[in-house]
Structures are given as C-alpha cells and as structure tokens.
Design an enzyme around this catalytic site. Sequence first.
Site, PDB file in Angstrom:
ATOM      1  N   LYS A  25      74.854  59.583  36.020  1.00  0.00           N
ATOM      2  CA  LYS A  25      74.873  59.708  37.234  1.00  0.00           C
ATOM      3  C   LYS A  25      76.175  59.144  37.859  1.00  0.00           C
ATOM      4  O   LYS A  25      76.592  58.121  37.665  1.00  0.00           O
ATOM      5  CB  LYS A  25      73.833  58.973  38.231  1.00  0.00           C
ATOM      6  CG  LYS A  25      73.852  58.967  39.707  1.00  0.00           C
ATOM      7  CD  LYS A  25      72.781  58.398  40.600  1.00  0.00           C
ATOM      8  CE  LYS A  25      73.169  58.225  41.903  1.00  0.00           C
ATOM      9  NZ  LYS A  25      72.109  57.340  42.728  1.00  0.00           N
TER      10      LYS A  25
ATOM     11  N   TYR B 129      74.201  55.248  34.935  1.00  0.00           N
ATOM     12  CA  TYR B 129      74.502  55.381  36.203  1.00  0.00           C
ATOM     13  C   TYR B 129      75.983  54.553  36.314  1.00  0.00           C
ATOM     14  O   TYR B 129      75.891  53.342  36.171  1.00  0.00           O
ATOM     15  CB  TYR B 129      73.395  54.646  36.834  1.00  0.00           C
ATOM     16  CG  TYR B 129      73.693  54.493  38.491  1.00  0.00           C
ATOM     17  CD1 TYR B 129      74.525  55.298  39.196  1.00  0.00           C
ATOM     18  CD2 TYR B 129      72.665  53.713  39.198  1.00  0.00           C
ATOM     19  CE1 TYR B 129      74.443  55.171  40.482  1.00  0.00           C
ATOM     20  CE2 TYR B 129      72.668  53.753  40.652  1.00  0.00           C
ATOM     21  CZ  TYR B 129      73.742  54.626  41.086  1.00  0.00           C
ATOM     22  OH  TYR B 129      74.002  54.616  42.644  1.00  0.00           O
TER      23      TYR B 129
END
Length: 300
Positions: free
Chosen positions: A168, A140
């Site tokens: 992400k 992330y």
Amino acid sequence: MTYTGSPPFGRALCAMITPFTASGGLDLDGARRLAAHLVAEGCDGLVLSGTTGESPTTTDAEQAALIRAVREAVGDGATIVAGVGTPDTRHTVRLTQAAEQAGADGVLVVTPYYSRPPQDAVEAHFREVADASALPVMLYDIPGRTGTRIEPETVLRLAEHPRIVAVKDCSYDFLAAQKVISATELAYYAGCDEHNLALYAVGAAGYVSTVANAAPGQLRAVLDAFDAGDTATAARLQRAAIPLIESMMSAGLPGAVTAKALLNRLGLPAGPVRAPLRAAAPEATDALLSAYRKLPEPTV
C-alpha cells in the site's frame, strides 16, 4: 518482472472506518451493515483496523471481534485485510496470528513508527511478521505518519519473501513506485486516492481507499473504465472525484474524521470518533456533503 497476476486482494479495496456506538463502544452490528453495503456497492475487499479504522484507539480484542463480524457479513464475497502494524515487532506478530485465527485473508503491516528503525531493522521486522503466519502480507509505506520510509531497495529485498505479496503506497514517490512495480511481482495499491488512476495506469493492482467509505461505486468505475479501454472516461471520472478526495483527505482533518462525518450524514453506520480525534464541525461536514453530491452516479 512486472506484476501481471490477479490482484491478491482484489482491485477496489476500502480502508473501512470502525463504527462506534453513541457512547463510544464498538458497533459490531454497524460494522456488519457497513461492510455488506460497501461490498454491494463495488468493493472487492475491506481493510480493517488501519489508520482510517482508528487502530491506535481500538484494543486487540476489538480488532479481532471486528474481523469476525465483517467476515460473517461478507462471507467469501470480499477479501478482508487486517491492519496489524504497531511499533513493537512482538505485538505485531501477536496481532497477525490473531487476525489469522479470526478469519482474515491477509494483513496490512505498517512500518514501525516513532522509534525510526534503520532499514536493516525495518526489513527484519517485516520478515519476522511474514514468518509468523500463513497469511499474505501487504506492506504499508506511509512515511508521513511513521517517520520512516520503506526504501525501494528494502522493498526489492522483501519482495523475495513468498508471503510478502503487496504494497500500500502512500510514499508520494511515484518514481520509486514505478521502479519497484517494474522490477517485482508485488501488487501495488494506491493508498492516496488522488493517485488511484495514475498508479493503476502504470501497472498497480488497484487502490486501498478512504474515500471509498462514501463513494465506493464512483471510485471503482474509474478502474472499470480503464480496464474497458476507455481511458478518457477513466480520467474524467477520476477528475470528477477530486473535489471529494480533497475535502476528505486534504482539508486539514484526518480521513477517519471526514469519513465518519460524511457517513453519518448519509445515514450509514459510523458513529463518533475516539479521542484524541474530534468530530468535524458542521460547516466542514456541509462541505463534505456538497462535494459528495457533485459526484456522477456510479455504475457497478
């Protein structure tokens, strides 16, 4: 070596809010009902205990209970990715192992925040977490919150780890994202809703969306139209979602606040946010509802 396989967690993922009761406790029944609703409306997967899930103010025990409850609700009908990122590598490892035991399909691991580790330490952190369980890992990258990028060169090295399978992307570095997509088999997921179609068009796997809490079908329809070869419709549907995306994500309030405000107005499980977050003002919620009502009807 562009990613060409089936998305490891699906295409349309919702960064699900964590429902609380009126008194601020964890609402597991509400979580089950919301999870089932989101999957029925088009979500392939649910990301729990991320930023939108208010992970900074939920306990380890609450996060594990949430995974178990959502797994009970969705069965094998959707993937569950558990947010486990903390600024402490040992704590992140423990949360990863707990997520595996609770039934998660994968983990979302944010860059360690506040301490601003250099890139060799960032890489070592992710490798240690990936080695701690059999679960696949989604990196992330959200430097606006953590203070530290996962630099593209670091991502390229991490892509060699067999359990690091996805990213992400909230870096707002579209060039870097395309370079990594082109050079690896990592599944990229847009983490900023305004980039959902743009990243998908250059080879991303899909999105992890806060806005999908309220509009799961409308956002999935963008990907469906693109996959059907109807790029004009995909673009039109993406543009139609922009007023809601802007209202939820760029109007000065955190996504957890705006998502819960809108879900509460729509009669879906949400409840209050936990301090230090505060509820949206009525006029802000009115604006959210107005933007929501302008969306085209979803086709799932």
